[in-house]
Design a protein around this motif. Structure first.
Motif, PDB file in Angstrom:
ATOM      1  N   SER A  12      35.195  56.447  86.653  1.00 26.72           N
ATOM      2  CA  SER A  12      36.526  56.526  87.251  1.00 26.72           C
ATOM      3  C   SER A  12      36.769  55.294  88.113  1.00 26.72           C
ATOM      4  O   SER A  12      35.821  54.616  88.545  1.00 26.72           O
ATOM      5  CB  SER A  12      36.661  57.786  88.112  1.00 26.72           C
ATOM      6  OG  SER A  12      35.900  57.651  89.309  1.00 26.72           O
ATOM      7  N   ALA A  14      37.785  55.312  91.154  1.00 24.86           N
ATOM      8  CA  ALA A  14      37.217  55.593  92.478  1.00 24.86           C
ATOM      9  C   ALA A  14      35.707  55.353  92.491  1.00 24.86           C
ATOM     10  O   ALA A  14      35.178  54.749  93.428  1.00 24.86           O
ATOM     11  CB  ALA A  14      37.536  57.027  92.905  1.00 24.86           C
ATOM     12  N   GLN A  15      35.002  55.820  91.454  1.00 23.48           N
ATOM     13  CA  GLN A  15      33.559  55.584  91.376  1.00 23.48           C
ATOM     14  C   GLN A  15      33.258  54.091  91.319  1.00 23.48           C
ATOM     15  O   GLN A  15      32.361  53.600  91.994  1.00 23.48           O
ATOM     16  CB  GLN A  15      32.964  56.240  90.132  1.00 23.48           C
ATOM     17  CG  GLN A  15      32.903  57.733  90.167  1.00 23.48           C
ATOM     18  CD  GLN A  15      32.521  58.292  88.794  1.00 23.48           C
ATOM     19  OE1 GLN A  15      32.958  57.781  87.747  1.00 23.48           O
ATOM     20  NE2 GLN A  15      31.723  59.345  88.790  1.00 23.48           N
ATOM     21  N   ALA A  17      35.174  51.516  92.252  1.00 22.94           N
ATOM     22  CA  ALA A  17      35.592  50.818  93.467  1.00 22.94           C
ATOM     23  C   ALA A  17      34.600  51.005  94.607  1.00 22.94           C
ATOM     24  O   ALA A  17      34.458  50.123  95.457  1.00 22.94           O
ATOM     25  CB  ALA A  17      36.974  51.293  93.890  1.00 22.94           C
ATOM     26  N   ALA A  18      33.869  52.102  94.607  1.00 21.61           N
ATOM     27  CA  ALA A  18      32.876  52.360  95.652  1.00 21.61           C
ATOM     28  C   ALA A  18      31.750  51.325  95.633  1.00 21.61           C
ATOM     29  O   ALA A  18      31.046  51.156  96.621  1.00 21.61           O
ATOM     30  CB  ALA A  18      32.309  53.767  95.511  1.00 21.61           C
ATOM     31  N   SER A  62      45.381  49.052  89.869  1.00 21.54           N
ATOM     32  CA  SER A  62      46.205  49.381  91.032  1.00 21.54           C
ATOM     33  C   SER A  62      46.680  48.092  91.689  1.00 21.54           C
ATOM     34  O   SER A  62      46.071  47.039  91.523  1.00 21.54           O
ATOM     35  CB  SER A  62      45.414  50.230  92.041  1.00 21.54           C
ATOM     36  OG  SER A  62      44.307  49.517  92.548  1.00 21.54           O
ATOM     37  N   GLU A  98      45.622  46.817  97.846  1.00 29.41           N
ATOM     38  CA  GLU A  98      44.981  47.827  96.993  1.00 29.41           C
ATOM     39  C   GLU A  98      44.735  47.331  95.558  1.00 29.41           C
ATOM     40  O   GLU A  98      44.319  48.096  94.685  1.00 29.41           O
ATOM     41  CB  GLU A  98      45.814  49.115  96.969  1.00 29.41           C
ATOM     42  CG  GLU A  98      47.099  49.052  96.165  1.00 29.41           C
ATOM     43  CD  GLU A  98      48.288  48.397  96.865  1.00 29.41           C
ATOM     44  OE1 GLU A  98      49.395  48.493  96.317  1.00 29.41           O
ATOM     45  OE2 GLU A  98      48.127  47.766  97.943  1.00 29.41           O
TER      46      GLU A  98
END
Length: 115
Positions: A12, A14-15, A17-18, A62, A98
């Motif tokens: 994902s 989010a995963q 980007a971490a 994004s 972002e």
């Protein structure tokens, strides 16, 4: 995806980007020889990349901004696809805080054309 799960079927945003930071604004998540490499890229402040030896696609995940390729400048936003042939100067000129993009390098490395 190069994590402890051993699964490369899904990652994902989010995963992915971490794993990024200002010191390391990109990370490779999938690689298959010269065929394809997939990274997530999120520069901070300035995009300092140089031309690459392989063709590449950017899929904007994004954010928004402007992108230059050779003598062209285009605006971009989420979902847009940008193409850059090997060895062509390019960079994200402006981008929102972002901003994140998937980068897909594909095909073999190509030598710089003689001019």
């Amino acid at each position: 995806m190069d994590d402890d799960s051993g699964s490369d079927i899904q990652v994902s945003l989010a995963q992915a980007a971490a794993h990024l930071s200002a010191a390391k604004p990109f990370k490779t998540f999938f690689e298959q020889g010269d065929a394809i490499t997939v990274e997530l890229y999120a520069p901070v402040g300035t995009d300092k990349q140089q031309p690459h030896e392989r063709d590449e696609l950017y899929v904007i995940a994004s954010g928004h901004g402007t992108f230059s390729r050779g003598g062209e400048i285009v605006t971009f936003g989420p979902g847009d696809l940008l193409y850059v042939p090997a060895h062509v100067p390019h960079r994200f000129e402006t981008f929102s805080d972002e901003f994140k993009t998937w980068v897909i390098f594909y095909g073999p490395k190509r030598t710089r054309p003689v001019t």
